[in-house]
Scaffold this active site. Structure first.
Site, PDB file in Angstrom:
ATOM      1  N   HIS A   1       7.835  -7.697  -3.515  1.00 13.78           N
ATOM      2  CA  HIS A   1       6.524  -8.099  -4.049  1.00 13.78           C
ATOM      3  C   HIS A   1       6.640  -9.437  -4.789  1.00 13.78           C
ATOM      4  CE1 HIS A   1       4.052  -4.482  -3.280  1.00 13.78           C
ATOM      5  NE2 HIS A   1       5.217  -3.848  -3.324  1.00 13.78           N
TER       6      HIS A   1
ATOM      7  N   GLU B   1       4.219 -11.192  -5.849  1.00 12.56           N
ATOM      8  CA  GLU B   1       3.084 -11.383  -6.760  1.00 12.56           C
ATOM      9  C   GLU B   1       3.360 -10.917  -8.173  1.00 12.56           C
ATOM     10  OE1 GLU B   1       2.048  -7.446  -4.585  1.00 12.56           O
ATOM     11  OE2 GLU B   1       3.373  -9.171  -4.353  1.00 12.56           O
TER      12      GLU B   1
ATOM     13  N   GLY C   1       0.819  -1.196   0.000  1.00 12.80           N
ATOM     14  CA  GLY C   1       0.000   0.000   0.000  1.00 12.80           C
ATOM     15  C   GLY C   1       0.858   1.252   0.000  1.00 12.80           C
TER      16      GLY C   1
ATOM     17  N   CYS D   1       5.292  -6.167   1.727  1.00 16.02           N
ATOM     18  CA  CYS D   1       5.635  -4.749   1.665  1.00 16.02           C
ATOM     19  C   CYS D   1       4.983  -3.984   2.815  1.00 16.02           C
ATOM     20  CB  CYS D   1       5.259  -4.174   0.293  1.00 16.02           C
ATOM     21  SG  CYS D   1       6.061  -2.580  -0.055  1.00 16.02           S
ATOM     22  N   TYR D   2       3.979  -3.153   2.560  1.00 19.23           N
ATOM     23  CA  TYR D   2       3.289  -2.477   3.659  1.00 19.23           C
ATOM     24  C   TYR D   2       2.734  -3.507   4.644  1.00 19.23           C
ATOM     25  CZ  TYR D   2       0.137   0.698   6.147  1.00 19.23           C
ATOM     26  OH  TYR D   2      -0.500   1.437   7.131  1.00 19.23           O
TER      27      TYR D   2
ATOM     28  N   LYS E   1     -10.183 -12.420 -16.007  1.00 21.64           N
ATOM     29  CA  LYS E   1     -10.473 -12.646 -17.422  1.00 21.64           C
ATOM     30  C   LYS E   1     -10.019 -14.022 -17.888  1.00 21.64           C
ATOM     31  CE  LYS E   1     -11.919 -10.925 -21.427  1.00 21.64           C
ATOM     32  NZ  LYS E   1     -13.203 -10.250 -21.631  1.00 21.64           N
TER      33      LYS E   1
END
Length: 514
Positions: free
Chosen positions: A170, A172, A53, A80-81, A370
């Site tokens: 990160h 991800e 964030g 992270c945050y 999607k």
């Protein structure tokens, strides 16, 4: 259903955490930090992930995780945050403002850790993606360092009980090459989830949910011709049969032969009750003289609503409306403080369907991304040529024709677009490219064709690579492919005498051809 709860602190890549969890075979949901308590009661999660964030835990009033996250005994992964708030809330310290680390960084693994099992061993170095301005300076009691970087002495940490883990980088994002494996370790090995969440499981559970929700009521669905609404309609039809009626408002702005393909698929292949409204004359008439792109969108949206509403009234008796809302649409409609958008997402309109229609929503795809919708479409047996179709904007070719929209321009653009896509398919590139299309520019150029001078339109070709549409880069064509497409367009489409290729990249937040 075994669920991983993702608590969102406002990161622009939180959706990617959910994708990685689902790739590991577990269901996940994202909720804003201030909605976590409700989500806990509703989902009864088996594990929790705290997202990144933009805020700083060193400042008063910035977001925090609910206390139960750290006392419930559930496995928790902070990113992270998420690492910083975990440390701060559990008794450690975070220092702000002077330790910026953005982009690629190298970490060194200094201790073994269940999160790294089979990925990194002690002493190894690897590349990760950092994006932080604060850093941890003291760990809570019971925690240890398992990885460091030049700008983050606590790049990865773990507690002695094997329940709380956190990373400053990160995992991800694709720029952390082994990050997906870390998240899979957290989901499967640390949290003990079986990894059995599949499209077949989703299909059966969603059908049961739809039947329970609808009962004997009548349902209508607005088909756009795109993948999302088609998959939603086929799934709902499988659940309730002829209680569903689809309304296909053909605005005359679709790609070549697409309207016929939609009608053939639903009436022929699936035998789904379908009302085909050919409103092309009304739409093109309403667009006459309009060149402002936003006014075009709003005109198309207004007319779509009016046409759809008139058909729904003519049918009569429907209690439910099916929409192809996807999970990114749901996330984008939730603000940082968790307030839901009041605008109903739709493929064609821009203002939401009017409340006077008094229809309850069925959104069977709202939990999916999607690529997952495409997987569900294959599970339902939709043709690959339809499921794999490139994204197409609701306002159709109208916004790929800057300036006034006319019947003549639509005919020219439709033919050029079809030739371009045909050459891409012949080159075996269609599935490699995320989206490709032609644009009829609002300029004309002088050219010589044979022995005659011409004054005709310029056609721009666009092809991009992307994973989510938020960012995109131009596709690096072999010039022979572009050459064949351009030659065919100039030779076969009367009204075009020049073809250009758009090589603009699309970073986040920039305006893009749709």
């Amino acid at each position: 259903m075994d669920t991983v709860l993702i608590i969102d602190f406002g990161s622009q890549v939180t959706q990617l955490i959910a994708r990685r969890v689902r790739e590991a075979g577990a269901y996940s949901e994202i909720v804003p930090f201030n909605k976590a308590e409700e989500a806990r009661e509703r989902l009864k999660p088996r594990a929790v992930i705290l997202s990144g964030g933009p805020a700083s835990v060193t400042e008063m009033g910035t977001p925090r995780a609910p206390d139960w996250v750290f006392t419930s005994g559930l496995p928790v992964l902070g990113i992270c945050y998420g690492e910083q708030t975990m440390v701060a809330q559990m008794g450690g310290e975070v220092e702000g403002g002077h330790h910026r680390e953005f982009g690629r960084a190298e970490i060194e693994v200094v201790d073994d850790c269940p999160l790294f099992e089979g990925v990194w061993a002690k002493g190894e170095r690897d590349t990760v993606w950092m994006s932080h301005g604060d850093r941890v300076t003291r760990l809570p009691d019971g925690f240890r360092v398992v990885a460091v970087s030049q700008g983050a002495p606590f790049a990865a940490i773990a507690d002695a009980d094997g329940q709380h883990f956190a990373v400053q980088f990160h995992p991800e994002v694709a720029h952390t090459p082994k990050g997906a494996a870390l998240i899979q370790n957290f989901v499967r090995k640390i949290s003990g989830l079986p990894g059995d969440w599949t499209m077949r499981h989703f299909r059966s559970s969603e059908i049961a949910k739809i039947r329970a929700q609808v009962g004997k009521s009548k349902v209508i669905c607005g088909l756009s011709g795109g993948v999302d609404s088609a998959v939603a309609a086929v799934l709902v039809h499988e659940a309730i049969g002829d209680q569903l009626t689809c309304i296909f408002v053909d605005h005359g702005l679709m790609r070549l032969n697409e309207a016929e393909e939609v009608v053939r698929l639903f009436r022929g292949t699936y035998n789904i009750p379908l009302i085909h409204v050919d409103a092309s004359k009304q739409f093109l008439g309403a667009l006459a003289g309009i060149s402002d792109p936003e006014q075009k969108r709003k005109t198309i949206g207004r007319l779509f609503i009016e046409t759809f509403e008139a058909e729904a009234k003519r049918i009569g008796g429907a209690d439910y409306l099916v929409q192809g809302t996807l999970y990114p649409d749901v996330i984008e409609s939730v603000s940082f403080t968790g307030g839901p958008s009041v605008t109903i997402k739709s493929h064609h309109n821009v203002g939401g369907l009017p409340e006077r229609m008094n229809l309850k929503l069925i959104e069977p795809l709202r939990e999916l991304f999607k690529d997952e919708v495409r997987a569900l479409g294959r599970e339902l047996g939709l043709p690959e040529a339809f499921v794999g179709r490139h994204p197409f904007p609701g306002p159709g070719l109208a916004i790929r024709c800057p300036g006034e929209v006319t019947v003549e321009k639509m005919d020219i653009l439709r033919k050029a677009d079809a030739i371009y896509l045909d050459e891409i398919r012949k080159a075996g590139l269609y599935d490699t490219i995320w989206q490709a299309f032609a644009v009829l520019l609002p300029v004309r150029t002088v050219g010589v064709m044979g022995d005659a001078r011409t004054y005709d339109h310029v056609c721009a070709l666009r092809a991009v690579t992307s994973t989510d549409g938020m960012t995109a880069d131009f596709f690096p064509f072999d010039m022979n492919v572009l050459g064949r497409a351009a030659t065919r367009i100039i030779n076969e489409v009367r009204g075009i005498n020049r073809v250009v290729y758009d090589v603009t990249s699309k970073p986040p937040g920039t305006i893009e051809w749709e």
